[in-house]
Design a protein around this motif. Sequence first.
Motif, PDB file in Angstrom:
ATOM      1  N   LEU A   1     -31.949  31.018  56.611  1.00  0.00           N
ATOM      2  CA  LEU A   1     -32.036  30.520  55.185  1.00  0.00           C
ATOM      3  C   LEU A   1     -33.705  30.413  54.308  1.00  0.00           C
ATOM      4  O   LEU A   1     -33.977  31.001  53.576  1.00  0.00           O
ATOM      5  N   TYR A   2     -33.612  29.338  55.271  1.00  0.00           N
ATOM      6  CA  TYR A   2     -35.600  29.031  54.886  1.00  0.00           C
ATOM      7  C   TYR A   2     -36.373  29.857  55.421  1.00  0.00           C
ATOM      8  O   TYR A   2     -37.418  29.723  55.086  1.00  0.00           O
ATOM      9  N   TRP A   3     -36.204  31.230  56.387  1.00  0.00           N
ATOM     10  CA  TRP A   3     -37.066  32.699  56.201  1.00  0.00           C
ATOM     11  C   TRP A   3     -36.700  33.281  54.702  1.00  0.00           C
ATOM     12  O   TRP A   3     -37.651  34.342  54.863  1.00  0.00           O
ATOM     13  N   GLN A   4     -35.819  33.167  54.144  1.00  0.00           N
ATOM     14  CA  GLN A   4     -35.673  33.643  53.159  1.00  0.00           C
ATOM     15  C   GLN A   4     -35.631  32.765  51.949  1.00  0.00           C
ATOM     16  O   GLN A   4     -34.735  32.722  50.913  1.00  0.00           O
ATOM     17  N   LEU A   5     -36.737  31.566  51.533  1.00  0.00           N
ATOM     18  CA  LEU A   5     -36.760  31.069  50.130  1.00  0.00           C
ATOM     19  C   LEU A   5     -36.761  31.828  48.950  1.00  0.00           C
ATOM     20  O   LEU A   5     -37.742  32.518  49.018  1.00  0.00           O
TER      21      LEU A   5
ATOM     22  N   LYS B   1     -58.775  38.969  40.964  1.00  0.00           N
ATOM     23  CA  LYS B   1     -58.579  38.140  40.879  1.00  0.00           C
ATOM     24  C   LYS B   1     -57.670  38.448  42.801  1.00  0.00           C
ATOM     25  O   LYS B   1     -56.889  39.069  42.738  1.00  0.00           O
ATOM     26  N   THR B   2     -58.997  37.886  43.565  1.00  0.00           N
ATOM     27  CA  THR B   2     -58.044  37.780  45.059  1.00  0.00           C
ATOM     28  C   THR B   2     -56.861  36.619  45.354  1.00  0.00           C
ATOM     29  O   THR B   2     -57.468  35.605  45.071  1.00  0.00           O
ATOM     30  N   CYS B   3     -56.687  37.161  45.807  1.00  0.00           N
ATOM     31  CA  CYS B   3     -55.258  36.217  45.677  1.00  0.00           C
ATOM     32  C   CYS B   3     -54.799  36.261  47.287  1.00  0.00           C
ATOM     33  O   CYS B   3     -54.328  37.009  48.474  1.00  0.00           O
ATOM     34  N   ALA B   4     -54.143  34.997  47.651  1.00  0.00           N
ATOM     35  CA  ALA B   4     -53.822  34.423  49.091  1.00  0.00           C
ATOM     36  C   ALA B   4     -53.536  32.796  48.939  1.00  0.00           C
ATOM     37  O   ALA B   4     -53.330  32.655  47.950  1.00  0.00           O
ATOM     38  N   ILE B   5     -52.920  33.047  50.060  1.00  0.00           N
ATOM     39  CA  ILE B   5     -51.880  31.906  50.159  1.00  0.00           C
ATOM     40  C   ILE B   5     -52.101  31.135  51.434  1.00  0.00           C
ATOM     41  O   ILE B   5     -53.009  31.613  53.031  1.00  0.00           O
ATOM     42  N   LEU B   6     -52.759  29.865  51.510  1.00  0.00           N
ATOM     43  CA  LEU B   6     -53.561  29.125  52.809  1.00  0.00           C
ATOM     44  C   LEU B   6     -52.402  27.903  53.077  1.00  0.00           C
ATOM     45  O   LEU B   6     -51.983  27.285  52.094  1.00  0.00           O
ATOM     46  N   SER B   7     -51.124  27.361  53.900  1.00  0.00           N
ATOM     47  CA  SER B   7     -50.340  27.753  54.039  1.00  0.00           C
ATOM     48  C   SER B   7     -50.067  26.428  55.572  1.00  0.00           C
ATOM     49  O   SER B   7     -50.931  27.000  56.836  1.00  0.00           O
ATOM     50  N   ASN B   8     -49.320  25.633  55.289  1.00  0.00           N
ATOM     51  CA  ASN B   8     -49.295  24.857  56.729  1.00  0.00           C
ATOM     52  C   ASN B   8     -48.154  25.679  57.488  1.00  0.00           C
ATOM     53  O   ASN B   8     -47.534  25.115  58.849  1.00  0.00           O
TER      54      ASN B   8
ATOM     55  N   MET C   1     -43.511  32.334  59.536  1.00  0.00           N
ATOM     56  CA  MET C   1     -42.451  32.089  58.733  1.00  0.00           C
ATOM     57  C   MET C   1     -42.927  32.770  57.379  1.00  0.00           C
ATOM     58  O   MET C   1     -42.344  32.723  56.379  1.00  0.00           O
ATOM     59  N   LEU C   2     -44.064  32.464  57.401  1.00  0.00           N
ATOM     60  CA  LEU C   2     -44.937  32.753  55.230  1.00  0.00           C
ATOM     61  C   LEU C   2     -44.605  34.355  55.675  1.00  0.00           C
ATOM     62  O   LEU C   2     -43.859  34.939  54.855  1.00  0.00           O
ATOM     63  N   GLU C   3     -44.299  35.347  56.448  1.00  0.00           N
ATOM     64  CA  GLU C   3     -43.978  36.048  56.914  1.00  0.00           C
ATOM     65  C   GLU C   3     -42.574  36.757  55.628  1.00  0.00           C
ATOM     66  O   GLU C   3     -42.811  38.092  54.800  1.00  0.00           O
ATOM     67  N   GLY C   4     -42.071  36.227  57.370  1.00  0.00           N
ATOM     68  CA  GLY C   4     -40.084  36.370  56.511  1.00  0.00           C
ATOM     69  C   GLY C   4     -40.404  35.969  55.064  1.00  0.00           C
ATOM     70  O   GLY C   4     -39.367  36.205  54.177  1.00  0.00           O
ATOM     71  N   ALA C   5     -40.724  34.682  54.470  1.00  0.00           N
ATOM     72  CA  ALA C   5     -40.383  34.503  53.346  1.00  0.00           C
ATOM     73  C   ALA C   5     -41.102  35.106  51.970  1.00  0.00           C
ATOM     74  O   ALA C   5     -41.262  35.490  50.866  1.00  0.00           O
TER      75      ALA C   5
ATOM     76  N   SER D   1     -52.854  30.925  58.005  1.00  0.00           N
ATOM     77  CA  SER D   1     -51.375  29.717  58.504  1.00  0.00           C
ATOM     78  C   SER D   1     -53.144  28.933  58.823  1.00  0.00           C
ATOM     79  O   SER D   1     -53.589  29.398  59.629  1.00  0.00           O
ATOM     80  N   VAL D   2     -52.934  27.550  58.919  1.00  0.00           N
ATOM     81  CA  VAL D   2     -52.734  26.706  59.787  1.00  0.00           C
ATOM     82  C   VAL D   2     -52.821  27.033  61.189  1.00  0.00           C
ATOM     83  O   VAL D   2     -53.578  26.136  61.941  1.00  0.00           O
ATOM     84  N   GLU D   3     -52.483  27.716  61.617  1.00  0.00           N
ATOM     85  CA  GLU D   3     -51.940  27.898  62.877  1.00  0.00           C
ATOM     86  C   GLU D   3     -53.259  28.561  63.498  1.00  0.00           C
ATOM     87  O   GLU D   3     -54.101  28.503  64.868  1.00  0.00           O
TER      88      GLU D   3
END
Length: 225
Positions: free
Chosen positions: A93-97, A115-122, A127-131, A146-148
Amino acid sequence: MTITTCIFDAYGTLFDVASAARRKAEQPGQGALAEVWAGLAEDWRRKQLEYSWLRAITGEHVPFWDVTQDALDWAMEHHGLDDLELREDLLALYWQLAPYREVPKLLAQLKALGKTCAILSNGSPDMLEGAVDSAGIGLYLDAVLSVEEVGVFKPARAVYDMVGARFGTEPSEVLFVSSNGWDAAGAAGYGFTTAWVNRAGLPVDRLPARPGHILTDLTTIPELL
Protein backbone atom coordinates in the motif's frame (compact mmCIF):
# COMPACT_ATOMS: atom_id res chain seq x y z
CA MET A 1 14.35 37.04 -8.94
CA THR A 2 10.98 35.69 -10.04
CA ILE A 3 10.05 32.19 -8.88
CA THR A 4 10.15 29.98 -11.97
CA THR A 5 10.35 26.54 -10.38
CA CYS A 6 8.28 24.85 -7.68
CA ILE A 7 9.92 21.87 -6.01
CA PHE A 8 7.95 19.57 -3.73
CA ASP A 9 8.96 17.01 -1.19
CA ALA A 10 6.88 13.86 -1.74
CA TYR A 11 6.08 11.92 1.42
CA GLY A 12 3.88 13.87 3.82
CA THR A 13 3.79 16.82 1.42
CA LEU A 14 2.06 15.51 -1.70
CA PHE A 15 1.29 12.01 -0.42
CA ASP A 16 -0.41 11.10 2.86
CA VAL A 17 2.03 8.70 4.53
CA ALA A 18 -0.62 7.56 7.00
CA SER A 19 -2.94 6.38 4.25
CA ALA A 20 -1.35 2.93 3.91
CA ALA A 21 -2.03 1.95 7.53
CA ARG A 22 -5.42 3.67 7.51
CA ARG A 23 -6.61 1.90 4.38
CA LYS A 24 -5.48 -1.49 5.65
CA ALA A 25 -7.12 -0.90 9.04
CA GLU A 26 -10.42 -0.18 7.29
CA GLN A 27 -10.47 -3.64 5.68
CA PRO A 28 -12.52 -6.46 7.26
CA GLY A 29 -10.74 -8.64 9.81
CA GLN A 30 -8.17 -6.02 10.82
CA GLY A 31 -9.27 -5.53 14.42
CA ALA A 32 -5.76 -5.60 15.88
CA LEU A 33 -4.48 -3.05 13.38
CA ALA A 34 -7.59 -0.90 13.68
CA GLU A 35 -6.79 -0.31 17.35
CA VAL A 36 -3.27 0.96 16.73
CA TRP A 37 -3.05 2.07 13.11
CA ALA A 38 -2.62 5.78 13.86
CA GLY A 39 0.24 5.14 16.28
CA LEU A 40 1.77 2.62 13.90
CA ALA A 41 1.68 5.10 11.02
CA GLU A 42 3.25 7.81 13.16
CA ASP A 43 6.03 5.52 14.42
CA TRP A 44 6.64 4.14 10.94
CA ARG A 45 7.20 7.64 9.57
CA ARG A 46 9.26 8.79 12.54
CA LYS A 47 11.66 5.83 12.37
CA GLN A 48 11.86 6.16 8.60
CA LEU A 49 13.15 9.71 9.00
CA GLU A 50 15.44 8.86 11.91
CA TYR A 51 17.04 6.02 9.97
CA SER A 52 17.58 8.28 6.94
CA TRP A 53 19.34 10.89 9.10
CA LEU A 54 21.52 8.31 10.81
CA ARG A 55 22.54 6.78 7.52
CA ALA A 56 23.37 10.20 6.11
CA ILE A 57 25.54 10.96 9.14
CA THR A 58 27.37 7.63 9.07
CA GLY A 59 27.71 7.50 5.30
CA GLU A 60 25.98 4.10 5.16
CA HIS A 61 23.49 4.88 2.43
CA VAL A 62 20.85 2.42 1.28
CA PRO A 63 17.80 2.94 -0.92
CA PHE A 64 14.85 4.55 0.84
CA TRP A 65 12.85 1.36 0.32
CA ASP A 66 15.23 -0.42 2.70
CA VAL A 67 14.78 2.34 5.27
CA THR A 68 11.01 2.14 4.84
CA GLN A 69 10.97 -1.60 5.51
CA ASP A 70 13.25 -1.31 8.54
CA ALA A 71 11.05 1.43 9.98
CA LEU A 72 7.89 -0.64 9.51
CA ASP A 73 9.50 -3.64 11.20
CA TRP A 74 10.34 -1.49 14.23
CA ALA A 75 6.86 0.02 14.36
CA MET A 76 5.10 -3.33 14.06
CA GLU A 77 7.20 -4.84 16.84
CA HIS A 78 6.58 -1.78 19.00
CA HIS A 79 2.82 -2.22 18.59
CA GLY A 80 2.86 -6.00 19.07
CA LEU A 81 1.97 -6.89 15.48
CA ASP A 82 3.73 -10.09 14.42
CA ASP A 83 2.06 -10.76 11.07
CA LEU A 84 4.09 -11.28 7.91
CA GLU A 85 1.06 -10.99 5.63
CA LEU A 86 0.10 -7.68 7.24
CA ARG A 87 3.65 -6.45 6.75
CA GLU A 88 3.58 -7.27 3.05
CA ASP A 89 0.16 -5.64 2.61
CA LEU A 90 1.28 -2.43 4.31
CA LEU A 91 4.40 -2.24 2.18
CA ALA A 92 2.37 -2.81 -0.98
CA LEU A 93 0.00 0.00 0.00
CA TYR A 94 2.96 2.35 0.50
CA TRP A 95 3.45 2.28 -3.27
CA GLN A 96 -0.09 3.63 -3.66
CA LEU A 97 -0.24 6.38 -1.07
CA ALA A 98 -3.21 8.70 -1.40
CA PRO A 99 -2.39 12.26 -2.44
CA TYR A 100 -3.76 15.06 -0.31
CA ARG A 101 -7.01 16.20 -1.85
CA GLU A 102 -5.71 19.62 -2.96
CA VAL A 103 -2.66 18.24 -4.79
CA PRO A 104 -3.98 17.66 -8.35
CA LYS A 105 -5.73 21.04 -8.52
CA LEU A 106 -2.71 22.86 -7.12
CA LEU A 107 -0.28 21.31 -9.60
CA ALA A 108 -2.66 22.09 -12.45
CA GLN A 109 -2.79 25.73 -11.31
CA LEU A 110 0.99 26.00 -11.19
CA LYS A 111 1.38 24.54 -14.66
CA ALA A 112 -1.26 26.98 -15.95
CA LEU A 113 0.89 29.77 -14.52
CA GLY A 114 3.83 28.46 -16.55
CA LYS A 115 5.83 27.20 -13.58
CA THR A 116 8.19 24.24 -13.69
CA CYS A 117 7.06 21.64 -11.14
CA ALA A 118 9.07 18.74 -9.79
CA ILE A 119 9.48 16.38 -6.86
CA LEU A 120 12.72 16.21 -4.89
CA SER A 121 12.52 13.28 -2.51
CA ASN A 122 14.41 10.81 -0.37
CA GLY A 123 12.28 8.16 -2.06
CA SER A 124 13.74 5.56 -4.35
CA PRO A 125 12.94 6.12 -8.04
CA ASP A 126 10.66 3.09 -8.29
CA MET A 127 8.79 4.06 -5.11
CA LEU A 128 8.21 7.56 -6.42
CA GLU A 129 7.11 6.29 -9.81
CA GLY A 130 4.52 4.07 -8.13
CA ALA A 131 3.16 6.89 -5.97
CA VAL A 132 3.03 9.40 -8.83
CA ASP A 133 1.30 6.93 -11.15
CA SER A 134 -1.19 5.88 -8.47
CA ALA A 135 -2.06 9.51 -7.74
CA GLY A 136 -2.35 10.38 -11.44
CA ILE A 137 -0.22 13.53 -11.16
CA GLY A 138 2.61 12.68 -13.55
CA LEU A 139 1.27 14.96 -16.29
CA TYR A 140 1.88 17.98 -14.03
CA LEU A 141 5.50 17.15 -13.19
CA ASP A 142 8.55 18.11 -15.21
CA ALA A 143 10.81 15.79 -13.22
CA VAL A 144 10.85 13.41 -10.28
CA LEU A 145 14.25 13.71 -8.61
CA SER A 146 15.47 11.06 -6.18
CA VAL A 147 18.39 11.32 -3.78
CA GLU A 148 19.65 8.04 -5.25
CA GLU A 149 21.40 10.21 -7.84
CA VAL A 150 23.72 11.59 -5.15
CA GLY A 151 23.67 8.75 -2.59
CA VAL A 152 22.75 10.74 0.52
CA PHE A 153 19.47 11.72 2.17
CA LYS A 154 18.14 15.20 2.86
CA PRO A 155 18.98 17.69 4.22
CA ALA A 156 22.44 17.23 2.68
CA ARG A 157 23.28 20.16 0.39
CA ALA A 158 24.13 17.74 -2.41
CA VAL A 159 20.42 16.91 -2.62
CA TYR A 160 19.35 20.53 -3.05
CA ASP A 161 22.14 20.95 -5.64
CA MET A 162 20.16 18.58 -7.86
CA VAL A 163 17.57 21.26 -8.61
CA GLY A 164 20.01 23.70 -10.18
CA ALA A 165 21.81 20.90 -11.97
CA ARG A 166 18.56 19.72 -13.56
CA PHE A 167 16.84 23.01 -14.34
CA GLY A 168 19.69 25.54 -14.51
CA THR A 169 18.08 27.69 -11.84
CA GLU A 170 19.54 29.95 -9.21
CA PRO A 171 18.33 29.17 -5.65
CA SER A 172 16.38 32.45 -5.59
CA GLU A 173 14.27 31.24 -8.52
CA VAL A 174 13.04 28.19 -6.61
CA LEU A 175 10.12 27.74 -4.24
CA PHE A 176 10.74 24.61 -2.18
CA VAL A 177 7.74 23.08 -0.40
CA SER A 178 7.91 20.44 2.32
CA SER A 179 5.78 19.14 5.18
CA ASN A 180 8.98 18.50 7.15
CA GLY A 181 10.10 21.53 9.13
CA TRP A 182 13.72 20.36 9.12
CA ASP A 183 13.62 19.95 5.33
CA ALA A 184 12.14 23.39 4.78
CA ALA A 185 14.79 24.82 7.12
CA GLY A 186 17.57 23.01 5.29
CA ALA A 187 16.31 24.31 1.95
CA ALA A 188 16.01 27.84 3.36
CA GLY A 189 19.60 27.69 4.52
CA TYR A 190 20.56 26.59 1.03
CA GLY A 191 18.97 29.72 -0.42
CA PHE A 192 15.59 28.54 -1.69
CA THR A 193 12.38 30.39 -0.94
CA THR A 194 10.62 27.87 1.27
CA ALA A 195 7.15 26.93 2.43
CA TRP A 196 6.60 24.56 5.34
CA VAL A 197 3.26 22.76 5.13
CA ASN A 198 2.64 22.43 8.85
CA ARG A 199 -0.53 20.34 8.82
CA ALA A 200 -0.13 19.33 12.47
CA GLY A 201 0.45 22.82 13.86
CA LEU A 202 3.89 21.97 15.24
CA PRO A 203 6.44 24.47 16.63
CA VAL A 204 9.19 25.69 14.32
CA ASP A 205 12.34 23.57 14.58
CA ARG A 206 15.27 25.20 16.36
CA LEU A 207 17.70 25.17 13.45
CA PRO A 208 20.03 27.77 11.90
CA ALA A 209 17.52 28.63 9.16
CA ARG A 210 13.75 28.93 9.31
CA PRO A 211 11.07 28.33 6.67
CA GLY A 212 10.10 31.46 4.79
CA HIS A 213 6.39 30.68 4.87
CA ILE A 214 4.30 28.43 7.12
CA LEU A 215 1.09 27.01 5.65
CA THR A 216 -1.61 24.64 6.89
CA ASP A 217 -2.01 22.98 3.49
CA LEU A 218 -0.98 23.46 -0.12
CA THR A 219 -3.90 25.52 -1.37
CA THR A 220 -2.27 28.94 -0.92
CA ILE A 221 0.98 28.10 -2.75
CA PRO A 222 0.02 30.14 -5.86
CA GLU A 223 -0.30 33.25 -3.68
CA LEU A 224 3.39 32.98 -2.79
CA LEU A 225 4.36 33.40 -6.43
